[in-house]
Design a protein around this motif. Structure first.
Motif, PDB file in Angstrom:
ATOM      1  N   THR A 532      40.567  45.988  29.517  1.00 13.13           N
ATOM      2  CA  THR A 532      40.394  44.701  30.193  1.00 13.13           C
ATOM      3  C   THR A 532      41.350  44.650  31.374  1.00 13.13           C
ATOM      4  OG1 THR A 532      40.333  42.299  29.896  1.00 13.13           O
ATOM      5  CG2 THR A 532      42.113  43.506  28.795  1.00 13.13           C
ATOM      6  N   THR A 533      41.182  43.673  32.231  1.00 16.21           N
ATOM      7  CA  THR A 533      42.048  43.551  33.397  1.00 16.21           C
ATOM      8  C   THR A 533      43.413  43.032  32.974  1.00 16.21           C
ATOM      9  OG1 THR A 533      41.312  41.298  33.832  1.00 16.21           O
ATOM     10  CG2 THR A 533      40.065  43.080  34.900  1.00 16.21           C
ATOM     11  N   ALA A 534      44.407  43.224  33.839  1.00 19.65           N
ATOM     12  CA  ALA A 534      45.757  42.754  33.550  1.00 19.65           C
ATOM     13  C   ALA A 534      45.790  41.243  33.393  1.00 19.65           C
ATOM     14  CB  ALA A 534      46.705  43.201  34.667  1.00 19.65           C
ATOM     15  N   THR A 555      47.713  50.711  32.687  1.00 25.06           N
ATOM     16  CA  THR A 555      47.531  51.444  33.935  1.00 25.06           C
ATOM     17  C   THR A 555      47.720  50.481  35.097  1.00 25.06           C
ATOM     18  OG1 THR A 555      45.162  51.014  34.065  1.00 25.06           O
ATOM     19  CG2 THR A 555      45.888  52.950  32.773  1.00 25.06           C
ATOM     20  N   ALA A 556      47.548  50.970  36.303  1.00 26.24           N
ATOM     21  CA  ALA A 556      47.770  50.136  37.486  1.00 26.24           C
ATOM     22  C   ALA A 556      46.792  48.974  37.561  1.00 26.24           C
ATOM     23  CB  ALA A 556      47.674  51.001  38.750  1.00 26.24           C
ATOM     24  N   ASN A 557      45.573  49.207  37.092  1.00 18.99           N
ATOM     25  CA  ASN A 557      44.547  48.183  37.254  1.00 18.99           C
ATOM     26  C   ASN A 557      44.052  47.594  35.947  1.00 18.99           C
ATOM     27  OD1 ASN A 557      44.448  48.587  40.122  1.00 18.99           O
ATOM     28  ND2 ASN A 557      43.258  50.483  39.729  1.00 18.99           N
ATOM     29  N   ALA A 558      44.423  48.160  34.779  1.00 18.70           N
ATOM     30  CA  ALA A 558      43.867  47.688  33.519  1.00 18.70           C
ATOM     31  C   ALA A 558      44.836  47.920  32.384  1.00 18.70           C
ATOM     32  CB  ALA A 558      42.552  48.404  33.237  1.00 18.70           C
ATOM     33  N   VAL A 559      44.563  47.230  31.293  1.00 16.01           N
ATOM     34  CA  VAL A 559      45.331  47.398  30.070  1.00 16.01           C
ATOM     35  C   VAL A 559      44.357  47.825  28.973  1.00 16.01           C
ATOM     36  CG1 VAL A 559      46.868  46.304  28.396  1.00 16.01           C
ATOM     37  CG2 VAL A 559      46.966  45.631  30.804  1.00 16.01           C
ATOM     38  N   ARG A 560      44.785  48.791  28.155  1.00 15.52           N
ATOM     39  CA  ARG A 560      43.889  49.359  27.138  1.00 15.52           C
ATOM     40  C   ARG A 560      44.400  49.029  25.738  1.00 15.52           C
ATOM     41  NH1 ARG A 560      43.203  55.155  30.362  1.00 15.52           N
ATOM     42  NH2 ARG A 560      41.716  54.343  31.912  1.00 15.52           N
TER      43      ARG A 560
END
Length: 928
Positions: A532-534, A555-560
């Motif tokens: 999903t997005t941050a 990550t830079a653009n998302a969280v897992r």
């Protein structure tokens, strides 16, 4: 390092066909001796030493396994191929006509190699077996991944799972569905001897006391694929076994130990005392236990589903020797073809089991009056129920081969299609039972119908478990129906529908978190994860969602994230294919176990299906061809009214050119026991002889017969001496073969035998032949005192009817018209005045000069007989060689007046008026 060579016959000569061996046999002694730990031996110069250090681990494994099977080709499994090496490869490449290549070196020489695909192996196996080879099938006993765990260079465990021989075939592709495939053994213990046989594909096991003199006729009756004999006994039996078309296998004496055999039999049948199975002599025990030991060895300890051994007493069936079976063409013609044989004409069965049973009835007619009447009553029942017969036969057509499918299940050699066949067979059998349930059935059919019910639970289980079109092999998977196993359905769904399962979980998580942009993704590092997005990640990391979603990576653009459920699902997806296959194999094993729990009842069902099929088929034949039920009794009468030859009549009907001429035959103990039949060649004497023998055989097989009426006293033996053939391989001329067969008849026929003899004595001089035929006829009358039809061209024998009280003359009638002979094919009382040989020769197309010369010589010979001309020298002087007729074609006679006129006419140039005048001119010359 010496490698086990092929037997000499395979090294230098083409591979032998079935039943033909260039050496004593294809021996199994070395292998059996290893098994019994007696001695380490091989056959002849065959030997395998321990591999040297330079050989690869895989080749070392091959050689070690090959050492245990020196007399068999080793099919060594490597992935998707069975590979053969060394002399095995050379022999197999030649026999199968496949490429011989090489793989590596051994002791400085190339290693010959060839291979066949696993998926097509059965066809190659059949080819090798038919050419006289045995094949040891060596399979991989573990997954290659398991082998790698022991080390990168570890060899996959392999072992022989089966020894394939002619008598141990079970696969449908290797067997003829309408023929039995018997493995037999012949054993002599002191003054006792026994022949035992088994069809491994159906489990039918039988044995019979068999003096050595009866071995040939018995093997001719059974037509086994393979015969086992004890070491040292092959010299006496090999020729007989080869004549029967079987492969001979020599085994150590200890295999046939009658003392140890008792325990073997009891263990195989699960009984504590042998008397629970019947009465056995020492020879019987040795023969039956020898079969069991051989089956256990070739099947690697996995015995087939054997029925309890049945003893066939010699007096139970009609004795028919090998020559008679051949002459009467019971199951195959003289050319070796099924088409044109008696069996091909009478076989209207619609199931494979029914065809096999009918074949046994034809080759083994019964002497037991009660059994014959029981079978005939079953046929008669269906004759009066045409609608029911049609419905039953329609239902039977849908039945698979339950017997052989059950046999493969017992040997753990079955597949999903065998289980489906059993399920369908049970369902169709229930339909047959429903058709017969409300009928007043004769005993045989009633007992058979009762065996078709009681399988509802097993049928429902198989129907619920299996898909409509399963694969051939269980390991291929995909044969279990949806809904049968919840766990399997789940694994299958994961395996086949992983994307849709993940999509449904993603939708569930999106709804639960109220984040519509939530995605479940996959990579090779993390596996499955939720992304999903941050912006939305904070919501997932706070209560109550943080109890469900577990942070894995930012990550830079998302969280897992992941979840416990997603982790479990990932594991399931990764293992789904293997687990699905494992679950299906568990289901398969469970279904096989349930089938085997009903094994005895299913065997009875298969036997009953065959009984019903044979009765309905013979009824269909009788109604279509106008056959009647014979009357059988304990007399010695043989009375046939309007009898017909079933095979010849069928051939005539197929040609639609003429009608078969039916004939009577009346042999009675109070009047004429022997008919002396005369008449020209081509008139139908041989047909008449054979048709009466076949009528007797059909009657005692339980069939209706091709006649208007038949009354037959039980026949104990049928003997036939018909036709001319030599046996050059055994140094026998045509006349010698004739005399050997005649001797067998005169030495064996009892007073209940039926004997047909055709042209005894024709292979020697006239007076020698006449004297032999004369003495043979007297012996049949005075000593054998049997029923007989004796055809001859020795017209002098017709005078014996005045001396022999139970002999009467009969003849096949002909008419002579303008020098030609017309065959009427009618048999009537009386004697022929001559043989019409010259007229028959004319029909055959002999040159006219030869025919004219023959007439002259015949007239002179007949005149000499009438005048008492006894000196042939004088006759030859009167008829110098070719003096009457020149060798060239006869000179043309002078032209008649009509021919002179016609030769001068040019038809195309005549006017109508000239043509009419010519006709008047010719007519006037006729008057003059």
């Amino acid at each position: 390092m010496p490698i086990d060579p092929a037997p000499p016959s395979r090294q230098n000569e083409p591979p032998p066909t079935r039943g033909q061996t260039n050496s004593k046999s294809i021996p199994m002694i070395a292998f059996f001796r290893r098994k019994f730990c007696l001695i380490l031996a091989t056959n002849g110069d065959q030997s395998v030493s321990k591999p040297d250090q330079s050989v690869t681990p895989m080749m070392a494994q091959f050689l070690a396994i090959k050492e245990e099977y020196p007399s068999a080709l080793l099919f060594y499994r490597m992935g998707d191929f069975y590979e053969l090496f060394f002399d095995d490869a050379v022999a197999a490449a030649q026999a199968l006509d496949i490429t011989l290549t090489k793989r590596g070196k051994h002791q400085g020489a190339d290693i010959p190699m060839c291979g066949v695909p696993v998926h097509a192996a059965e066809g190659y196996l059949l080819n090798l077996i038919r050419k006289g080879f045995r094949v040891a099938v060596c399979e991989q006993l573990e997954n290659p991944k398991e082998a790698k765990k022991r080390g990168a260079k570890s060899v996959v465990k392999r072992g022989v799972v089966r020894l394939v021989t002619p008598g141990t075939l079970t696969e449908d592709t290797l067997l003829q569905p309408r023929q039995s495939n018997f493995l037999a053994t012949f054993v002599q213990v002191r003054n006792q001897s026994c022949l035992a046989w088994v069809d491994i594909s159906t489990g039918d096991m039988r044995y019979s006391p068999c003096p050595p003199v009866r071995l040939g006729p018995e093997l001719a009756r059974l037509a086994p694929a393979e015969v086992l004999v004890a070491e040292g006994a092959l010299d006496e039996t090999l020729e007989i076994i080869n004549e029967a078309g079987a492969a001979a296998t020599e085994l150590p004496q200890e295999v046939f130990d009658s003392t140890a055999g008792v325990e073997k039999i009891c263990k195989a049948y699960g009984v504590g005392d042998l008397s629970g199975l019947g009465e056995f002599s020492r020879a019987d025990v040795a023969a039956v236990s020898g079969l069991i030991e051989y089956l256990s060895t070739t099947q690697k300890g996995q015995l087939p589903l054997l029925r309890r051994p049945v003893c066939e007493a010699r007096d139970d069936f009609v004795a028919i020797d090998a020559a008679t079976r051949k002459n009467l063409e019971l199951t195959q013609t003289l050319a070796g073809e099924r088409s044109g044989s008696l069996l091909s004409v009478v076989d209207r069965s619609v199931t494979a089991a029914g065809a096999r049973l009918l074949s046994r009835r034809i080759t083994t007619p019964s002497q037991r009056l009660a059994a014959i009447e029981e079978r005939a009553s079953a046929v008669e029942f269906f004759c009066g129920q045409s609608g029911l017969r049609g419905a039953v036969r329609t239902a039977l057509k849908q039945l698979p081969d339950v017997e052989r499918a059950l046999g493969r299940v017992a040997l753990e050699r079955s597949g999903p299609r065998d289980l489906l066949a059993l399920g369908n067979g049970i369902a169709q059998a229930a339909q047959v039972h429903a058709l017969l349930a409300e009928q007043e059935l004769p005993p045989l059919l009633k007992n058979a119908a009762d065996d078709l019910k009681g399988f509802e639970a097993l049928s429902d289980e198989l129907d619920r478990a299996l898909v409509a079109e399963p694969p051939l092999l269980a390991r291929d998977g995909g044969f279990v129906a949806t809904g049968y196993s919840a766990e399997l359905d789940e694994m299958t769904a994961l395996r086949d529908e992983a994307r849709s399962v993940i999509a449904r979980m993603q939708a569930d998580y999106a709804g639960q978190s109220e984040i519509s942009s939530l995605k479940i993704k996959h990579n090779n590092v993390l596996g499955y994860f939720i992304e999903t997005t941050a912006t939305h990640s904070q919501r997932m990391m706070t209560a109550p969602l943080n109890d469900v979603f577990i942070h894995r990576q930012t990550t830079a653009n998302a969280v897992r994230f992941t979840t416990v459920e997603l982790g479990e699902l990932e594991t399931k997806i990764l293992n789904a294919a293997g687990r699905a296959t494992g679950l299906e194999l568990e289901v398969f094993a469970g279904l096989c176990a349930q089938v085997l729990d009903h094994a005895a009842a299913l065997q009875a069902l298969a036997v009953s299906i065959a009984e019903i099929d044979v009765a309905a088929a013979l009824s269909e034949l009788a109604m279509a061809e106008g056959w009647v039920r014979p009357v059988l009794n304990d007399s010695r009468d043989f009375i046939i009214e309007q009898g017909r030859h079933p095979v010849v009549e069928a051939a005539i009907k197929a040609q639609a050119e003429t009608v078969f001429v039916a004939n009577d035959c009346q042999l009675t103990s109070t009047n004429d026991m022997i008919w002396l039949l005369t008449g020209p060649n081509m008139a139908g004497k041989s047909t008449f002889l054979r048709q009466n023998a076949l009528i007797a055989l059909l009657a005692q097989a339980g069939s209706f017969v091709p006649a208007a009426r038949a009354e037959i006293g039980i026949v104990s033996q049928i003997f036939s001496r018909v036709g001319a053939a030599d046996d050059l391989a055994r140094g026998r001329s045509t006349f010698m073969v004739e005399m050997v067969e005649t001797a067998a008849i005169l030495n064996q026929a009892d007073d209940r035998a039926l004997v047909i003899l055709d042209e005894i004595g024709r292979g020697t001089s006239t007076y020698d032949g006449l004297s032999i035929a004369w003495a043979t006829l007297e012996h049949l009358h005075d000593v054998n005192r049997c029923r007989a039809l004796f055809a001859t061209h020795y017209h002098e024998l017709t005078q014996l009817t005045a001396k022999l009280t139970h002999v009467d003359n009969a003849t096949v009638t002909v008419r002579e018209y303008q020098g030609d002979v017309v065959f009427l094919h009618e048999v009537k009382k009386g004697a022929a005045d001559r043989s019409y040989g010259v007229q028959v020769a004319k029909l055959a197309g002999l040159p006219q000069s030869v025919l004219e010369r023959a007439k002259v010589v015949l007239e002179a010979l007949e005149r000499g007989e009438r005048e008492g001309h006894s000196k042939q020298k004088a006759l030859i002087d009167d008829l110098p060689l070719f003096s009457a007729v020149a060798m060239s074609a006869p000179a043309p006679s002078a032209q008649s007046e009509l021919e002179e006129v016609l030769n001068g006419v040019q038809p195309d140039s005549l006017s109508p008026k000239e043509a009419l005048d010519l006709i008047y001119q010719l007519k006037s010359k006729l008057k003059t």
